[in-house]
Design an enzyme around this catalytic site. Structure first.
Site, PDB file in Angstrom:
ATOM      1  N   TYR A 117       0.850  -1.436   0.309  1.00 26.37           N
ATOM      2  CA  TYR A 117       0.164   0.133   0.086  1.00 26.37           C
ATOM      3  C   TYR A 117       0.631   1.417  -0.035  1.00 26.37           C
ATOM      4  O   TYR A 117       2.198   1.402   0.084  1.00 26.37           O
ATOM      5  CB  TYR A 117      -0.814  -0.080   1.316  1.00 26.37           C
ATOM      6  N   GLU A 118       0.240   2.345  -0.142  1.00 21.50           N
ATOM      7  CA  GLU A 118       0.779   3.684  -0.409  1.00 21.50           C
ATOM      8  C   GLU A 118       1.583   3.613  -1.879  1.00 21.50           C
ATOM      9  O   GLU A 118       2.646   4.535  -1.688  1.00 21.50           O
ATOM     10  CB  GLU A 118       1.611   4.068   0.743  1.00 21.50           C
ATOM     11  N   GLY A 119       1.184   2.907  -2.570  1.00 22.54           N
ATOM     12  CA  GLY A 119       2.112   2.673  -3.814  1.00 22.54           C
ATOM     13  C   GLY A 119       3.026   1.662  -3.782  1.00 22.54           C
ATOM     14  O   GLY A 119       3.841   1.467  -2.901  1.00 22.54           O
TER      15      GLY A 119
END
Length: 579
Positions: free
Chosen positions: A434-436
């Site tokens: 997550y978060e890229g």
């Protein structure tokens, strides 16, 4: 049962000996009256107590209980409420918040160390204050004064929390094709409609209100990511006195059933003409949200390091106590602690060397952010921007590897829930996603952080490091410049290739840069430990671990350099049907 003790000695060593941040803080008018070494140590010690006593011992229970959706409400593990209240009452939820709105005003370098401890204690729990802190950063930089005065004090105090609502089921990382809409209302607000998925801390009862930061498109929005705006959508609308009143049209569709971080409420949120308020300029929402995303990406590094630290502590304890096999053939009837076995030592040293370099690296990046903020230093801002993808990607890759390696130290017991190793492996895995995803982070590093300016910021940093090494009386200071020179050569060769080739090499390139910079971190550790006020055991441990890093880990960069010199055309020679 998995145990945890905050590594306060190494945290303080990094803050005050390696980077000497106490001296820097005293030079800043905004910090001099707020923080000194004794204050910082007291903050760290109190945070450590909460993590060690109220959160860490119950992480297995939180994993088993999880977040549950009951009657449209999300129910969290009971001890989360007590722990969150302790954090709020102690001011930890507003540790780095702006003092104008009730925050403690502490530097990022200090709050990042607290982040690490929270993540070691329970990654799932850490997400609740972590998302709120990120939302506060976005509001502080982009909201108008009235909105900041209305929302930030309650969020800093822990009375209210925050979320980040980006992802939609069909869009994933391609935010430009999102469908959530925002229609202007006659009172100046907007009506937000759509559905968002993977919303961390999207619904819970820890706080009396939840402030959702939502990306949506106005009716006249340009196509693609340039048409995205940012809106503040509270769970409860506020009355004339600024207190939560009427429930907004935001509901929980479901919560995700995940591989790990089960105590984190990962929600599907449905917005049905919910009332929202524009933050920043129309169609500039993605830039506003990236303020928060970059903050969260640094927090991902803390997740990787936090999990790896706890994994190391437990693997080390087990290795010292577990009697199995013999290292001395002369006594065939006597089992010995497995820490005597060479392969177990290899695994433990790999984790220890990368953990301690990672802590120094995290402190460095955080201090660059502080210098950018307090000194308005453009060079520090550029370097922090350059290093953010490394903090997110490399530190989480290493965190996962460390947890898997620590599990291996336990052998069969590492696969059994009671020991806690398998939960660490499951929990930390999400940090790479997550978060890229880390692949996206690598592409960002290669294409946007390095190639976009032809390596200007990176080469400037490498030049400064070489200059610093030139006057040092350490053997490692003679080895590291050779790696820096080879990295510079590889970088220039990559910059001469096309966009496709650079993207194909991005993950290996990020790793290569990271290993070299971790070498610099170990040089900084060796330099500092020579004069630090520490025990002989601490000093010798640093020296031995540094030697291991330079002999057994840094040479991995050589293999990556060789790999990066290879043509990437092979990736495109196979048609999809050949896979």
């Amino acid at each position: 049962m998995s145990q945890y003790q905050a590594p306060l000695n190494d945290i303080c060593f990094n803050l005050f000996d390696v980077w000497q941040l106490d001296k820097y803080w005293q030079q800043q008018p905004q910090l001099a009256d707020l923080i000194e070494p004794d204050t910082a140590k007291a903050i760290l010690e109190e945070a450590a107590k909460i993590c060690e006593q109220q959160i860490a011992p119950f992480v297995s229970k939180a994993d088993t209980t999880g977040a549950q959706l009951i009657g449209g409400k999300v129910v969290l593990p009971e001890h989360y409420h007590t722990a969150y209240q302790s954090l709020s009452e102690g001011g930890w939820t507003g540790l780095s918040g702006d003092t104008e709105y009730g925050g403690m005003g502490m530097p990022k370098a200090l709050s990042m160390m607290v982040d690490e401890m929270l993540c070691s204690a329970d990654i799932a729990f850490s997400l609740y204050p972590g998302l709120t802190a990120g939302a506060c950063v976005a509001l502080l930089q982009h909201a108008d004064d009235e909105t900041k005065a209305l929302y930030l004090p309650k969020m800093y105090s822990g009375e209210w929390s925050g979320t980040m609502c980006l992802t939609e089921a069909h869009a994933g990382s391609d935010l430009g094709i999102m469908r959530t809409s925002a229609k202007p209302a006659s009172d100046g607000s907007y009506r937000i409609s759509g559905s968002k998925i993977f919303i961390t801390a999207g619904e819970h009862g820890l706080t009396s209100n939840i402030v959702h930061l939502v990306l949506a498109k106005l009716p006249d929005a340009p196509a693609g990511s340039r048409g995205i705006s940012l809106f503040l959508v509270p769970k409860y609308l506020l009355d004339a006195s600024g207190e939560p009143a009427e429930r907004n049209a935001v509901t929980v569709g479901s919560i995700e059933h995940k591989m790990g971080i089960n105590g984190s409420a990962t929600c599907v949120l449905n917005f049905d003409e919910a009332t929202g308020y524009l933050i920043g300029e129309p169609h500039r929402g993605l830039a506003c949200m990236f303020t928060m995303m970059n903050y969260e990406r640094l927090s991902m590094g803390s997740q990787g390091l936090g999990a790896a630290e706890r994994a190391y502590q437990n693997a080390l304890s087990y290795a010292k106590e577990r009697l199995q096999g013999r290292t001395n053939e002369k006594d065939a009837n006597k089992a010995e602690p497995i820490i005597g076995h060479a392969d177990v030592r290899r695994m433990l040293l790999n984790i220890k060397a990368m953990n301690e370099a990672g802590r120094t690296f995290a402190t460095w990046v955080a201090s660059l952010l502080d210098r950018a903020k307090y000194d308005n230093c453009q060079i520090s801002a550029q370097r922090a921007n350059l290093l953010t993808p490394i903090t997110k990607a490399f530190m989480t890759d290493q965190g996962f590897d460390a947890c898997v390696t620590a599990q291996q130290v336990f052998g069969g017991h590492g696969y059994i829930k009671e020991w806690g190793m398998e939960q660490l492996v499951r929990d930390v895995r999400i940090a790479q996603i997550y978060e890229g995803t880390n692949g996206i982070q690598a592409a960002d590093f290669m294409l946007r952080k390095v190639a976009s300016d032809q390596g200007s910021v990176l080469f400037s940093l490498l030049t400064d490091i070489k200059q610093e090494l030139s006057g040092a009386e350490l053997a490692e200071a003679e080895v590291l410049p050779l790696y820096i020179d080879e990295l510079a050569t590889v970088s220039r060769a990559l910059l001469a290739t096309d966009f496709r080739a650079q993207g194909a090499q991005a993950c290996d390139y990020l790793a290569a840069v990271s290993y070299v910079l971790y070498g610099y971190m170990w040089y900084k550790n060796l330099l500092a430990v020579k004069t630090a006020d520490c025990s002989d055991i601490f000093r010798q441990s640093k020296q031995h671990t540094a030697a291991y890093f330079f002999q057994r880990i840094l040479p991995k960069a050589k293999g990556l350099f060789a790999l990066l010199s290879q043509d990437t055309a092979i990736l495109d020679t196979m048609a999809p049907e050949h896979f």
